[in-house]
Scaffold this motif. Sequence first.
Motif, PDB file in Angstrom:
ATOM      1  N   UNK A 173       0.827  -1.208   0.000  1.00  0.00           N
ATOM      2  CA  UNK A 173       0.000   0.000   0.000  1.00  0.00           C
ATOM      3  C   UNK A 173       0.858   1.252   0.000  1.00  0.00           C
ATOM      4  N   UNK A 174       1.941   1.233   0.742  1.00  0.00           N
ATOM      5  CA  UNK A 174       2.811   2.417   0.787  1.00  0.00           C
ATOM      6  C   UNK A 174       3.485   2.645  -0.565  1.00  0.00           C
ATOM      7  N   UNK A 175       3.800   1.566  -1.249  1.00  0.00           N
ATOM      8  CA  UNK A 175       4.333   1.704  -2.609  1.00  0.00           C
ATOM      9  C   UNK A 175       3.273   2.289  -3.536  1.00  0.00           C
ATOM     10  N   UNK A 176       2.042   1.815  -3.399  1.00  0.00           N
ATOM     11  CA  UNK A 176       0.956   2.319  -4.239  1.00  0.00           C
ATOM     12  C   UNK A 176       0.719   3.806  -4.024  1.00  0.00           C
ATOM     13  N   UNK A 177       0.878   4.269  -2.782  1.00  0.00           N
ATOM     14  CA  UNK A 177       0.624   5.677  -2.464  1.00  0.00           C
ATOM     15  C   UNK A 177       1.530   6.612  -3.243  1.00  0.00           C
ATOM     16  N   UNK A 178       2.604   6.096  -3.792  1.00  0.00           N
ATOM     17  CA  UNK A 178       3.538   6.919  -4.576  1.00  0.00           C
ATOM     18  C   UNK A 178       3.100   7.072  -6.031  1.00  0.00           C
ATOM     19  N   UNK A 179       2.074   6.356  -6.440  1.00  0.00           N
ATOM     20  CA  UNK A 179       1.618   6.442  -7.831  1.00  0.00           C
ATOM     21  C   UNK A 179       1.013   7.814  -8.116  1.00  0.00           C
ATOM     22  N   UNK A 180       1.122   8.245  -9.364  1.00  0.00           N
ATOM     23  CA  UNK A 180       0.573   9.538  -9.797  1.00  0.00           C
ATOM     24  C   UNK A 180      -0.286   9.300 -11.035  1.00  0.00           C
ATOM     25  N   UNK A 181      -1.472   8.748 -10.842  1.00  0.00           N
ATOM     26  CA  UNK A 181      -2.336   8.413 -11.980  1.00  0.00           C
ATOM     27  C   UNK A 181      -2.803   9.656 -12.729  1.00  0.00           C
ATOM     28  N   UNK A 182      -2.754  10.831 -12.087  1.00  0.00           N
ATOM     29  CA  UNK A 182      -3.174  12.056 -12.773  1.00  0.00           C
ATOM     30  C   UNK A 182      -2.313  12.338 -13.999  1.00  0.00           C
ATOM     31  N   UNK A 183      -1.143  11.739 -14.062  1.00  0.00           N
ATOM     32  CA  UNK A 183      -0.214  11.972 -15.174  1.00  0.00           C
ATOM     33  C   UNK A 183      -0.329  10.955 -16.297  1.00  0.00           C
ATOM     34  N   UNK A 184      -0.964   9.824 -16.021  1.00  0.00           N
ATOM     35  CA  UNK A 184      -0.900   8.701 -16.957  1.00  0.00           C
ATOM     36  C   UNK A 184      -1.370   9.067 -18.358  1.00  0.00           C
ATOM     37  N   UNK A 185      -2.500   9.727 -18.469  1.00  0.00           N
ATOM     38  CA  UNK A 185      -3.087   9.999 -19.785  1.00  0.00           C
ATOM     39  C   UNK A 185      -2.232  10.937 -20.617  1.00  0.00           C
ATOM     40  N   UNK A 186      -1.413  11.760 -19.948  1.00  0.00           N
ATOM     41  CA  UNK A 186      -0.594  12.732 -20.663  1.00  0.00           C
ATOM     42  C   UNK A 186       0.809  12.215 -20.969  1.00  0.00           C
ATOM     43  N   UNK A 187       1.173  11.091 -20.426  1.00  0.00           N
ATOM     44  CA  UNK A 187       2.509  10.546 -20.656  1.00  0.00           C
ATOM     45  C   UNK A 187       2.522   9.712 -21.928  1.00  0.00           C
ATOM     46  N   UNK A 188       3.349  10.067 -22.913  1.00  0.00           N
ATOM     47  CA  UNK A 188       3.339   9.346 -24.191  1.00  0.00           C
ATOM     48  C   UNK A 188       3.733   7.881 -24.085  1.00  0.00           C
ATOM     49  N   UNK A 189       4.504   7.526 -23.068  1.00  0.00           N
ATOM     50  CA  UNK A 189       4.968   6.143 -22.934  1.00  0.00           C
ATOM     51  C   UNK A 189       4.293   5.425 -21.771  1.00  0.00           C
ATOM     52  N   UNK A 190       3.152   5.956 -21.300  1.00  0.00           N
ATOM     53  CA  UNK A 190       2.507   5.386 -20.112  1.00  0.00           C
ATOM     54  C   UNK A 190       2.116   3.932 -20.317  1.00  0.00           C
ATOM     55  N   UNK A 191       1.632   3.602 -21.511  1.00  0.00           N
ATOM     56  CA  UNK A 191       1.189   2.224 -21.769  1.00  0.00           C
ATOM     57  C   UNK A 191       2.346   1.236 -21.688  1.00  0.00           C
ATOM     58  N   UNK A 192       3.578   1.720 -21.897  1.00  0.00           N
ATOM     59  CA  UNK A 192       4.735   0.828 -21.817  1.00  0.00           C
ATOM     60  C   UNK A 192       4.896   0.264 -20.410  1.00  0.00           C
ATOM     61  N   UNK A 193       4.435   0.998 -19.403  1.00  0.00           N
ATOM     62  CA  UNK A 193       4.550   0.500 -18.033  1.00  0.00           C
ATOM     63  C   UNK A 193       3.731  -0.761 -17.820  1.00  0.00           C
ATOM     64  N   UNK A 194       2.630  -0.893 -18.552  1.00  0.00           N
ATOM     65  CA  UNK A 194       1.844  -2.127 -18.451  1.00  0.00           C
ATOM     66  C   UNK A 194       2.683  -3.329 -18.898  1.00  0.00           C
ATOM     67  N   UNK A 195       3.458  -3.125 -19.981  1.00  0.00           N
ATOM     68  CA  UNK A 195       4.314  -4.215 -20.461  1.00  0.00           C
ATOM     69  C   UNK A 195       5.374  -4.571 -19.430  1.00  0.00           C
ATOM     70  N   UNK A 196       5.897  -3.581 -18.725  1.00  0.00           N
ATOM     71  CA  UNK A 196       6.904  -3.854 -17.693  1.00  0.00           C
ATOM     72  C   UNK A 196       6.325  -4.738 -16.598  1.00  0.00           C
ATOM     73  N   UNK A 197       5.111  -4.418 -16.165  1.00  0.00           N
ATOM     74  CA  UNK A 197       4.480  -5.232 -15.128  1.00  0.00           C
ATOM     75  C   UNK A 197       4.185  -6.637 -15.658  1.00  0.00           C
TER      76      UNK A 197
END
Length: 545
Positions: free
Chosen positions: A358-382
């Motif tokens: 949960x503490x790791x999750x709290x560091x996420x910044x989903x407000x940025x995801x839609x504006x990041x051109x490479x955001x979808x690449x993070x799904x591949x990393x996971x």
Amino acid sequence: MTAGRHHIRLPESFTSARTYVEALVAFLRIYGWLWEHHAVDFYVTDYWNVTFPAEWRVLKDPSNTLNDLLQLASHGRVKDEWPASLKEFVRLSRAIALPRDPEGDPFVRKLESESRPLDNKVTYGMTPKKKHEVQILSSLIASVAAANDTPNVLDIGAGQGYLDAVLAYSYGLTVIGVDDDEVQTCGAKRRSTKMFKGKKRDNAGRVHHINRRVGAGETFENLLREAVEETGVDGVSQPADADEKDPLASNGILDEPAATPARSSHSRWMLCGLHTCGDLAAVSIRHFLESDAAVLVGVGCCYNHLTEAPNANLAAPPSHWESSTNFQRRRPPSKDAPPGFPMSAHVASLSMALGFTARMLACQATCRWAEQPDAAENFSRHFYRALLQAIIKERNLLPEIADSRDIIVGRLGRDAFRGGFVAYAEQALPRLGIDTVKFGLTREALEEFRQRFRDREKEIAVVWTLRAMLAEAIESLILVDRFLSLVEASGEGDVDGGATIADTGDSKSLEVQLFPIFQPIDSPRNMVIVARKLNKIQNERVAVP
């Protein structure tokens, strides 16, 4: 800002900070199944088929693209045909988080309009993000310092000294920057020397950088005494005397001891921190409460480095964590030191365990995801990491490791992900001491394994999106816990959102405020706590401007 003893802007449906945190805890417990699981064991535990709600699996349909998931995470956009329970989760996850937009606060708008442009001399090495943060926070600190007659600042976790340089050079404050990372402190000193050498500016303050660790068990008085003895900073801020033999002294920007004997006026000192990491934010609050420091201004970050009070339901962090260099830098000097969460008696009474995930999750910044051109690449990393875990478990490649969370690959360069799963696995497996030749993990074998899970990659993207949407609720709980710990110290048990509370006359009589100060897109960790001791300020009616 709302005048009065305490101020916090709660979500619209809440009027009490205590009932708000109770609702946060209830919400997080309801959806515990979404954030408590170990993400890399996604395929090992068959999470999608065993735990994830069947009706929510509609998000895997081809009609829902990865861009739809990004828009969902950043803006809460849902489709009419999605199940009601899923849409209700999205609504709640957004509605229950603390308001994060500073545009709704007239004080912050005024602060932004009146903040001074950063001089090119002090922006050396700053990223655009850091410039945004330093410009706004330095304006707030200077405003609070002027209103409360606290021209002397102790910056805990000063890093490269970006904030300190602006406070001294642009606003004329005396600043002691403290950091336990010697590399950071040396860098701060080099920056000061390079930026201010041979430059003259009237009414500049002083800035000194010292290297030491700050622990929760220490007193502010001892910390301040050591800083003053080492740097020779006068307890009362004054422009430094001109000294043509020292180009830094001619500007009042000193890293060498000043000639003036040290004098202490603790009530005229302010404690501050910009993105104090993990427990350091909690340490700063405790120093403030246990000392004669008059004002606290702090913005926290790195919740993954927080420690927690023992709890029967709390899973310990991976065993590798405490031996890592990164953790050693940030943890308290003693395991007997008070934990970073919870801090308030009320949150502690709720027996809410967050845990490492949960503490790791709290560091996420989903407000940025839609504006990041490479955001979808993070799904591949996971996906790659979960697939690697499945190989390790299926072939029993690391039988000596009982806890799967102790299978740690560590950081890999971007190139490791650009070449697909096979390229990733060829770099990751040797990191774990796995002989790919011995176990027959050829490129063909790795590719065959990937093909087995090819149609399940999107499952990772769906679940990761939804669990990340809990980040702001988790962060809100941590932030309001800190706010309430200060409110409780003031003798009050609760506070209405923005309400005025009469002064009790208590020796620790405090005014506490929690509000967003940065644009969340520019700086997602954008909530600042401002606290002041009313009995330590000559003009007790002067609040944060």
